[in-house]
Design a protein around this motif. Structure first.
Motif, PDB file in Angstrom:
ATOM      1  N   PHE A 159      32.671  -6.492 -87.184  1.00  0.00           N
ATOM      2  CA  PHE A 159      31.426  -7.269 -87.175  1.00  0.00           C
ATOM      3  C   PHE A 159      31.551  -8.394 -86.165  1.00  0.00           C
ATOM      4  CE2 PHE A 159      29.446 -11.246 -88.822  1.00  0.00           C
ATOM      5  CZ  PHE A 159      28.131 -10.925 -88.515  1.00  0.00           C
ATOM      6  N   ASP A 160      30.560  -8.508 -85.284  1.00  0.00           N
ATOM      7  CA  ASP A 160      30.549  -9.553 -84.267  1.00  0.00           C
ATOM      8  C   ASP A 160      29.609 -10.680 -84.695  1.00  0.00           C
ATOM      9  OD1 ASP A 160      30.534 -11.144 -82.047  1.00  0.00           O
ATOM     10  OD2 ASP A 160      29.839  -9.590 -80.645  1.00  0.00           O
ATOM     11  N   PRO A 161      30.150 -11.861 -85.010  1.00  0.00           N
ATOM     12  CA  PRO A 161      29.306 -12.985 -85.453  1.00  0.00           C
ATOM     13  C   PRO A 161      28.355 -13.490 -84.377  1.00  0.00           C
ATOM     14  CG  PRO A 161      31.625 -13.348 -86.027  1.00  0.00           C
ATOM     15  CD  PRO A 161      31.593 -12.196 -85.087  1.00  0.00           C
TER      16      PRO A 161
ATOM     17  N   ALA B 278      38.762 -13.850 -92.362  1.00  0.00           N
ATOM     18  CA  ALA B 278      39.570 -12.921 -91.568  1.00  0.00           C
ATOM     19  C   ALA B 278      38.633 -12.000 -90.806  1.00  0.00           C
ATOM     20  CB  ALA B 278      40.494 -12.107 -92.466  1.00  0.00           C
ATOM     21  N   LEU B 279      38.707 -12.050 -89.490  1.00  0.00           N
ATOM     22  CA  LEU B 279      37.973 -11.117 -88.649  1.00  0.00           C
ATOM     23  C   LEU B 279      38.914  -9.962 -88.314  1.00  0.00           C
ATOM     24  CD1 LEU B 279      36.392 -13.655 -86.108  1.00  0.00           C
ATOM     25  CD2 LEU B 279      35.330 -12.714 -88.161  1.00  0.00           C
ATOM     26  N   VAL B 280      38.428  -8.742 -88.442  1.00  0.00           N
ATOM     27  CA  VAL B 280      39.249  -7.568 -88.141  1.00  0.00           C
ATOM     28  C   VAL B 280      38.481  -6.712 -87.146  1.00  0.00           C
ATOM     29  CG1 VAL B 280      40.605  -5.674 -89.083  1.00  0.00           C
ATOM     30  CG2 VAL B 280      40.035  -7.630 -90.549  1.00  0.00           C
ATOM     31  N   GLY B 281      39.113  -6.426 -86.006  1.00  0.00           N
ATOM     32  CA  GLY B 281      38.427  -5.655 -84.978  1.00  0.00           C
ATOM     33  C   GLY B 281      39.310  -4.605 -84.351  1.00  0.00           C
ATOM     34  N   GLY B 282      38.678  -3.569 -83.843  1.00  0.00           N
ATOM     35  CA  GLY B 282      39.390  -2.518 -83.135  1.00  0.00           C
ATOM     36  C   GLY B 282      39.359  -2.774 -81.636  1.00  0.00           C
ATOM     37  N   VAL B 283      40.499  -2.656 -80.996  1.00  0.00           N
ATOM     38  CA  VAL B 283      40.583  -2.897 -79.559  1.00  0.00           C
ATOM     39  C   VAL B 283      39.662  -1.951 -78.793  1.00  0.00           C
ATOM     40  CG1 VAL B 283      42.139  -2.827 -77.560  1.00  0.00           C
ATOM     41  CG2 VAL B 283      42.920  -3.830 -79.717  1.00  0.00           C
ATOM     42  N   ASP B 284      39.486  -0.744 -79.304  1.00  0.00           N
ATOM     43  CA  ASP B 284      38.670   0.262 -78.624  1.00  0.00           C
ATOM     44  C   ASP B 284      37.276   0.422 -79.234  1.00  0.00           C
ATOM     45  OD1 ASP B 284      40.815   0.973 -76.866  1.00  0.00           O
ATOM     46  OD2 ASP B 284      41.731   2.095 -78.516  1.00  0.00           O
ATOM     47  N   ASP B 285      36.855  -0.532 -80.046  1.00  0.00           N
ATOM     48  CA  ASP B 285      35.546  -0.464 -80.694  1.00  0.00           C
ATOM     49  C   ASP B 285      34.445  -0.647 -79.645  1.00  0.00           C
ATOM     50  OD1 ASP B 285      33.252  -0.788 -82.257  1.00  0.00           O
ATOM     51  OD2 ASP B 285      34.287  -1.965 -83.781  1.00  0.00           O
ATOM     52  N   LYS B 286      33.522   0.314 -79.576  1.00  0.00           N
ATOM     53  CA  LYS B 286      32.420   0.256 -78.617  1.00  0.00           C
ATOM     54  C   LYS B 286      31.200  -0.484 -79.169  1.00  0.00           C
ATOM     55  CE  LYS B 286      33.755   4.620 -76.404  1.00  0.00           C
ATOM     56  NZ  LYS B 286      33.335   6.024 -76.095  1.00  0.00           N
TER      57      LYS B 286
ATOM     58  N   SER C  80      34.424 -10.257 -77.627  1.00  0.00           N
ATOM     59  CA  SER C  80      33.503 -11.135 -78.338  1.00  0.00           C
ATOM     60  C   SER C  80      34.128 -11.638 -79.635  1.00  0.00           C
ATOM     61  CB  SER C  80      32.196 -10.394 -78.624  1.00  0.00           C
ATOM     62  OG  SER C  80      31.220 -11.287 -79.122  1.00  0.00           O
ATOM     63  N   LEU C  81      34.898 -10.775 -80.310  1.00  0.00           N
ATOM     64  CA  LEU C  81      35.579 -11.197 -81.532  1.00  0.00           C
ATOM     65  C   LEU C  81      36.657 -12.238 -81.223  1.00  0.00           C
ATOM     66  CD1 LEU C  81      35.988  -7.921 -83.635  1.00  0.00           C
ATOM     67  CD2 LEU C  81      34.130  -9.563 -83.615  1.00  0.00           C
ATOM     68  N   ARG C  82      37.346 -12.055 -80.091  1.00  0.00           N
ATOM     69  CA  ARG C  82      38.353 -13.051 -79.685  1.00  0.00           C
ATOM     70  C   ARG C  82      37.701 -14.408 -79.450  1.00  0.00           C
ATOM     71  NH1 ARG C  82      41.102  -8.800 -75.437  1.00  0.00           N
ATOM     72  NH2 ARG C  82      42.463  -7.710 -76.951  1.00  0.00           N
ATOM     73  N   LEU C  83      36.538 -14.397 -78.838  1.00  0.00           N
ATOM     74  CA  LEU C  83      35.811 -15.646 -78.608  1.00  0.00           C
ATOM     75  C   LEU C  83      35.406 -16.274 -79.935  1.00  0.00           C
ATOM     76  CD1 LEU C  83      34.487 -17.626 -76.637  1.00  0.00           C
ATOM     77  CD2 LEU C  83      32.450 -16.149 -76.644  1.00  0.00           C
ATOM     78  N   ALA C  84      34.946 -15.448 -80.868  1.00  0.00           N
ATOM     79  CA  ALA C  84      34.561 -15.959 -82.183  1.00  0.00           C
ATOM     80  C   ALA C  84      35.734 -16.631 -82.886  1.00  0.00           C
ATOM     81  CB  ALA C  84      34.013 -14.820 -83.048  1.00  0.00           C
ATOM     82  N   ALA C  85      36.917 -16.025 -82.761  1.00  0.00           N
ATOM     83  CA  ALA C  85      38.101 -16.577 -83.422  1.00  0.00           C
ATOM     84  C   ALA C  85      38.486 -17.936 -82.846  1.00  0.00           C
ATOM     85  CB  ALA C  85      39.268 -15.601 -83.292  1.00  0.00           C
TER      86      ALA C  85
ATOM     87  N   THR D 286      40.597 -16.283 -88.496  1.00  0.00           N
ATOM     88  CA  THR D 286      41.696 -15.656 -87.768  1.00  0.00           C
ATOM     89  C   THR D 286      41.257 -14.244 -87.401  1.00  0.00           C
ATOM     90  OG1 THR D 286      42.694 -14.848 -89.827  1.00  0.00           O
ATOM     91  CG2 THR D 286      43.472 -16.980 -88.986  1.00  0.00           C
ATOM     92  N   LEU D 287      41.828 -13.715 -86.327  1.00  0.00           N
ATOM     93  CA  LEU D 287      41.466 -12.375 -85.872  1.00  0.00           C
ATOM     94  C   LEU D 287      42.669 -11.459 -85.924  1.00  0.00           C
ATOM     95  CD1 LEU D 287      39.617 -10.267 -84.502  1.00  0.00           C
ATOM     96  CD2 LEU D 287      40.286 -11.260 -82.293  1.00  0.00           C
ATOM     97  N   CYS D 288      42.477 -10.304 -86.544  1.00  0.00           N
ATOM     98  CA  CYS D 288      43.496  -9.251 -86.546  1.00  0.00           C
ATOM     99  C   CYS D 288      42.962  -8.110 -85.688  1.00  0.00           C
ATOM    100  CB  CYS D 288      43.774  -8.770 -87.963  1.00  0.00           C
ATOM    101  SG  CYS D 288      45.002  -7.444 -88.035  1.00  0.00           S
ATOM    102  N   GLU D 289      43.678  -7.802 -84.607  1.00  0.00           N
ATOM    103  CA  GLU D 289      43.273  -6.730 -83.701  1.00  0.00           C
ATOM    104  C   GLU D 289      44.063  -5.461 -84.013  1.00  0.00           C
ATOM    105  OE1 GLU D 289      43.375  -7.831 -79.584  1.00  0.00           O
ATOM    106  OE2 GLU D 289      42.834  -9.919 -79.995  1.00  0.00           O
TER     107      GLU D 289
END
Length: 236
Positions: free
Chosen positions: A91-93, A179-187, A193-198, A205-208
């Motif tokens: 999810f991208d805030p 906790a933000l959780v994102g996939g490196v290859d998520d289209k 954008s998730l890194r910026l949110a973190a 915190t962001l877990c990739e």
């Protein structure tokens, strides 16, 4: 050790309980509550279904996937005293960009014209990592949910959550761990954008996770279970 506080799970667009079933098998949760967003036809109905599952005075953990992350954020902002933690998956805030809104308008027109082929390879490739496109436990589940819920559910979900505003200010008001959780290859939920949110959210915190597309709960179940367990304070 299991979580004594209830944990609410919010599914994504065109998803039902099946998006979480493998995950639930790996989590030790005493009170698991599922929010059936697939039943809702508007954002207001989504919020009503969600808040019906929070009792007066109790603290709950929120776990939202994709669209469910957006609804979980709105619920948390409206019930801040009841929130113990938040885990936002794929999810991208930052909300929807102009191009994403344009794509959604095109999708709405397509659906209203009766065109919907969830087993289309190109459709699935937007959501699933190339390595899992032939995996029945991932692609098969995605296709089954889409076929069972149908275009009417996809249309309702799309209309209910478009436009989707930036939710940074809402999340900044929430004092509990996020906790933000994102996939490196998520289209869909772009990792940059998730890194910026973190960096912008002091309580986040962001877990990739690698080797996963947007269907992260199905593609990287064990790693996600570990992240959730840590955030809600239990041993996996």
């Amino acid at each position: 050790m299991s979580s004594t506080a209830p944990v609410l799970f919010f599914p994504g667009t065109l998803c039902d309980e099946r998006i979480f079933l493998p995950l639930w098998k790996q989590l030790s949760i005493a009170q698991r509550r599922y929010v059936p967003l697939q039943w809702a036809s508007s954002k207001e109905e989504m919020l009503a279904l969600s808040e019906d599952r929070i009792l007066s005075g109790e603290k709950v953990h929120l776990v939202g996937y994709s669209m469910g992350g957006y609804i979980a954020t709105l619920v948390a902002a409206r019930n801040m005293s009841n929130i113990a933690s938040m885990t936002l998956i794929s999810f991208d805030p930052a909300g929807l960009s102009d191009s994403e809104i344009s794509q959604r308008k095109t999708l709405v027109k397509t659906l209203k014209n009766g065109h919907f082929k969830p087993d289309n390879e190109a459709y699935l490739a937007r959501f699933i990592h190339p390595s899992r496109l032939q995996d029945n436990e991932v692609a098969g589940v995605v296709k089954s949910m889409a076929q069972d819920l149908g275009k009417s559910t996809l249309l309702a979900h799309t209309l209910a959550t478009t436009p989707r505003d930036n939710t940074y200010k809402l999340l900044e008001r929430i004092s509990t761990p996020i906790a933000l959780v994102g996939g490196v290859d998520d289209k869909i939920a772009n990792i940059e954008s998730l890194r910026l949110a973190a960096t912008k959210l002091s309580n986040a915190t962001l877990c990739e996770l690698e080797n996963t597309g947007h269907m992260l709960p199905l593609e990287q179940t064990s790693l996600l279970a570990s992240v959730i367990s840590t955030n809600i304070g239990v041993q996996k």
